[in-house]
Design a protein around this motif. Structure first.
Motif, PDB file in Angstrom:
ATOM      1  N   LEU A 189       1.898   6.759  -6.893  1.00  7.90           N
ATOM      2  CA  LEU A 189       1.384   5.387  -6.990  1.00  7.90           C
ATOM      3  C   LEU A 189       2.319   4.494  -7.798  1.00  7.90           C
ATOM      4  CD1 LEU A 189      -2.433   6.040  -7.431  1.00  7.90           C
ATOM      5  CD2 LEU A 189      -1.244   5.151  -5.424  1.00  7.90           C
ATOM      6  N   VAL A 190       2.942   5.034  -8.837  1.00  2.00           N
ATOM      7  CA  VAL A 190       3.901   4.238  -9.618  1.00  2.00           C
ATOM      8  C   VAL A 190       5.096   3.864  -8.758  1.00  2.00           C
ATOM      9  CG1 VAL A 190       5.567   4.391 -11.526  1.00  2.00           C
ATOM     10  CG2 VAL A 190       3.196   5.059 -11.881  1.00  2.00           C
ATOM     11  N   ILE A 191       5.611   4.822  -8.017  1.00  2.60           N
ATOM     12  CA  ILE A 191       6.757   4.539  -7.144  1.00  2.60           C
ATOM     13  C   ILE A 191       6.379   3.513  -6.086  1.00  2.60           C
ATOM     14  CG2 ILE A 191       8.202   5.543  -5.324  1.00  2.60           C
ATOM     15  CD1 ILE A 191       8.478   8.013  -7.063  1.00  2.60           C
ATOM     16  N   ARG A 192       5.214   3.670  -5.473  1.00  2.00           N
ATOM     17  CA  ARG A 192       4.783   2.714  -4.449  1.00  2.00           C
ATOM     18  C   ARG A 192       4.556   1.326  -5.041  1.00  2.00           C
ATOM     19  NH1 ARG A 192       6.062   3.600   0.621  1.00  2.00           N
ATOM     20  NH2 ARG A 192       6.130   5.822   0.859  1.00  2.00           N
ATOM     21  N   HIS A 193       4.055   1.260  -6.261  1.00  3.51           N
ATOM     22  CA  HIS A 193       3.799  -0.032  -6.884  1.00  3.51           C
ATOM     23  C   HIS A 193       5.105  -0.773  -7.166  1.00  3.51           C
ATOM     24  CE1 HIS A 193       2.047  -3.123  -9.375  1.00  3.51           C
ATOM     25  NE2 HIS A 193       2.908  -2.807 -10.340  1.00  3.51           N
ATOM     26  N   PHE A 194       6.071  -0.078  -7.783  1.00  4.97           N
ATOM     27  CA  PHE A 194       7.326  -0.732  -8.126  1.00  4.97           C
ATOM     28  C   PHE A 194       8.210  -0.988  -6.914  1.00  4.97           C
ATOM     29  CE2 PHE A 194       6.435   0.919 -12.461  1.00  4.97           C
ATOM     30  CZ  PHE A 194       6.337  -0.329 -13.064  1.00  4.97           C
ATOM     31  N   ALA A 195       8.017  -0.235  -5.856  1.00  5.53           N
ATOM     32  CA  ALA A 195       8.794  -0.454  -4.635  1.00  5.53           C
ATOM     33  C   ALA A 195       8.177  -1.556  -3.777  1.00  5.53           C
ATOM     34  CB  ALA A 195       8.893   0.832  -3.828  1.00  5.53           C
ATOM     35  N   GLY A 196       6.997  -2.008  -4.130  1.00  5.66           N
ATOM     36  CA  GLY A 196       6.338  -3.043  -3.333  1.00  5.66           C
ATOM     37  C   GLY A 196       5.727  -2.484  -2.076  1.00  5.66           C
ATOM     38  N   GLY A 197       5.472  -1.192  -2.056  1.00  4.84           N
ATOM     39  CA  GLY A 197       4.933  -0.556  -0.860  1.00  4.84           C
ATOM     40  C   GLY A 197       3.458  -0.820  -0.681  1.00  4.84           C
ATOM     41  N   THR A 198       3.006  -0.650   0.548  1.00  2.00           N
ATOM     42  CA  THR A 198       1.604  -0.891   0.887  1.00  2.00           C
ATOM     43  C   THR A 198       0.938   0.379   1.372  1.00  2.00           C
ATOM     44  OG1 THR A 198       2.222  -1.485   3.128  1.00  2.00           O
ATOM     45  CG2 THR A 198       2.065  -3.277   1.522  1.00  2.00           C
ATOM     46  N   LEU A 199       1.537   1.532   1.127  1.00  2.00           N
ATOM     47  CA  LEU A 199       1.023   2.814   1.593  1.00  2.00           C
ATOM     48  C   LEU A 199       0.870   2.846   3.110  1.00  2.00           C
ATOM     49  CD1 LEU A 199      -1.644   3.572  -1.135  1.00  2.00           C
ATOM     50  CD2 LEU A 199       0.650   4.503  -0.954  1.00  2.00           C
ATOM     51  N   GLY A 200       1.690   2.071   3.806  1.00  2.00           N
ATOM     52  CA  GLY A 200       1.650   2.063   5.257  1.00  2.00           C
ATOM     53  C   GLY A 200       0.571   1.180   5.847  1.00  2.00           C
ATOM     54  N   LEU A 201      -0.120   0.422   5.028  1.00  2.00           N
ATOM     55  CA  LEU A 201      -1.205  -0.418   5.525  1.00  2.00           C
ATOM     56  C   LEU A 201      -0.775  -1.868   5.710  1.00  2.00           C
ATOM     57  CD1 LEU A 201      -4.046   1.010   3.285  1.00  2.00           C
ATOM     58  CD2 LEU A 201      -3.464   1.638   5.611  1.00  2.00           C
ATOM     59  N   GLY A 202       0.494  -2.150   5.603  1.00  2.00           N
ATOM     60  CA  GLY A 202       0.993  -3.516   5.747  1.00  2.00           C
ATOM     61  C   GLY A 202       0.841  -4.051   7.156  1.00  2.00           C
ATOM     62  N   LEU A 203       0.739  -3.170   8.145  1.00  2.00           N
ATOM     63  CA  LEU A 203       0.616  -3.635   9.522  1.00  2.00           C
ATOM     64  C   LEU A 203      -0.783  -4.164   9.830  1.00  2.00           C
ATOM     65  CD1 LEU A 203       2.597  -0.822  11.330  1.00  2.00           C
ATOM     66  CD2 LEU A 203       3.369  -3.096  10.739  1.00  2.00           C
ATOM     67  N   LEU A 204      -1.743  -3.875   8.966  1.00  2.00           N
ATOM     68  CA  LEU A 204      -3.098  -4.338   9.202  1.00  2.00           C
ATOM     69  C   LEU A 204      -3.268  -5.808   8.850  1.00  2.00           C
ATOM     70  CD1 LEU A 204      -5.086  -1.274   7.854  1.00  2.00           C
ATOM     71  CD2 LEU A 204      -4.503  -1.811  10.205  1.00  2.00           C
ATOM     72  N   GLY A 227       5.658  13.558  -5.635  1.00  2.00           N
ATOM     73  CA  GLY A 227       5.553  12.118  -5.858  1.00  2.00           C
ATOM     74  C   GLY A 227       6.858  11.406  -5.560  1.00  2.00           C
ATOM     75  N   VAL A 228       7.976  12.034  -5.911  1.00  2.00           N
ATOM     76  CA  VAL A 228       9.285  11.459  -5.604  1.00  2.00           C
ATOM     77  C   VAL A 228       9.497  11.397  -4.092  1.00  2.00           C
ATOM     78  CG1 VAL A 228      11.776  11.897  -5.784  1.00  2.00           C
ATOM     79  CG2 VAL A 228      10.325  12.083  -7.796  1.00  2.00           C
ATOM     80  N   ALA A 229       8.989  12.384  -3.377  1.00  2.00           N
ATOM     81  CA  ALA A 229       9.145  12.410  -1.915  1.00  2.00           C
ATOM     82  C   ALA A 229       8.456  11.223  -1.259  1.00  2.00           C
ATOM     83  CB  ALA A 229       8.596  13.713  -1.340  1.00  2.00           C
ATOM     84  N   THR A 230       7.426  10.674  -1.903  1.00  2.00           N
ATOM     85  CA  THR A 230       6.747   9.519  -1.310  1.00  2.00           C
ATOM     86  C   THR A 230       7.607   8.271  -1.357  1.00  2.00           C
ATOM     87  OG1 THR A 230       5.693   8.837  -3.377  1.00  2.00           O
ATOM     88  CG2 THR A 230       4.497  10.408  -1.997  1.00  2.00           C
ATOM     89  N   GLY A 231       8.644   8.276  -2.189  1.00  2.00           N
ATOM     90  CA  GLY A 231       9.485   7.099  -2.314  1.00  2.00           C
ATOM     91  C   GLY A 231      10.273   6.777  -1.062  1.00  2.00           C
ATOM     92  N   THR A 232      10.611   7.782  -0.267  1.00  2.00           N
ATOM     93  CA  THR A 232      11.384   7.522   0.946  1.00  2.00           C
ATOM     94  C   THR A 232      10.545   7.633   2.206  1.00  2.00           C
ATOM     95  OG1 THR A 232      12.075   9.826   1.051  1.00  2.00           O
ATOM     96  CG2 THR A 232      13.552   8.283  -0.047  1.00  2.00           C
ATOM     97  N   HIS A 233       9.597   8.576   2.219  1.00  2.00           N
ATOM     98  CA  HIS A 233       8.813   8.758   3.433  1.00  2.00           C
ATOM     99  C   HIS A 233       7.480   9.396   3.059  1.00  2.00           C
ATOM    100  CE1 HIS A 233       8.282   8.661   7.642  1.00  2.00           C
ATOM    101  NE2 HIS A 233       8.575   9.913   7.916  1.00  2.00           N
ATOM    102  N   LEU A 234       6.393   8.723   3.329  1.00  2.00           N
ATOM    103  CA  LEU A 234       5.076   9.175   2.896  1.00  2.00           C
ATOM    104  C   LEU A 234       4.512  10.287   3.780  1.00  2.00           C
ATOM    105  CD1 LEU A 234       2.914   8.612   0.790  1.00  2.00           C
ATOM    106  CD2 LEU A 234       1.931   6.937   2.330  1.00  2.00           C
TER     107      LEU A 234
END
Length: 181
Positions: A157-172, A104-111
């Protein structure tokens, strides 16, 4: 200094992964083949030369030549892979939870590396299910997988939520217009 830490972390993670996969004394070759793999593709592609400067199969090796945040994601994901293989084989829930948290920590820098390690751990779990004898042993392997996945999913999911991440779907989504200052 950060590039050395990420290369060292990735090397140790790959070495531990090779050890857990049963390579034992030759497991030290796994980090050498993954991280320093800039010579072998040139030999392989001798008969089919490519005009591209950085072909895909050399990408991991060339990424470790300069500092990027992706390198830390790979290093942490490789360590999570070794820990996950250990947890699934030993059938203990504490290392499985730790592997899920590290993944889960690894998702914080690169999914992407975290997803690839997740798929690799699925294959390790399936192999262990096939190897397990008896219903109880299979249930223990499934428990390991559930603990690992839950730790990974919750923390990821917690890391992605607090980081403001979009799970890579922001380009859509359509680009937002810039406000004039």
């Amino acid at each position: 200094l950060p590039i050395w830490i990420s290369v060292l972390g990735a090397s140790l993670g790959l070495w531990a992964t090779g050890w857990e996969l049963g390579l034992r004394r030759t497991s030290a070759l796994l980090p050498l083949l993954v991280i320093n793999n800039q010579v072998l593709p040139d030999v392989v592609n001798f008969f089919n030369p490519s005009t591209v400067l950085h072909p895909r199969h050399v990408r991991v090796s060339t990424d470790f030549a300069e500092y990027r945040a992706d390198d830390f994601g790979r290093a942490v994901a490789y360590c999570a892979l070794a820990l996950g293989i250990y947890a699934i084989r030993k059938r203990k829930w504490e290392p499985a939870l730790a592997a899920g948290i590290v993944l889960g920590v690894a998702t914080g820098t690169h999914l992407i590396p975290a997803a690839v390690v997740g798929v690799a751990l699925v294959f390790v779990g399936l192999a262990e299910l096939l190897r397990a004898a008896g219903k109880r042993a299979r249930l223990i392997v499934l428990r390991q997988a559930a603990v690992l996945v839950s730790g990974f999913a919750v923390l990821g999911l917690v890391i992605r939520h607090f980081a403001g991440g979009t799970l890579g779907l922001g380009l859509l989504a359509p680009p937002k217009p810039r406000s004039e200052e």
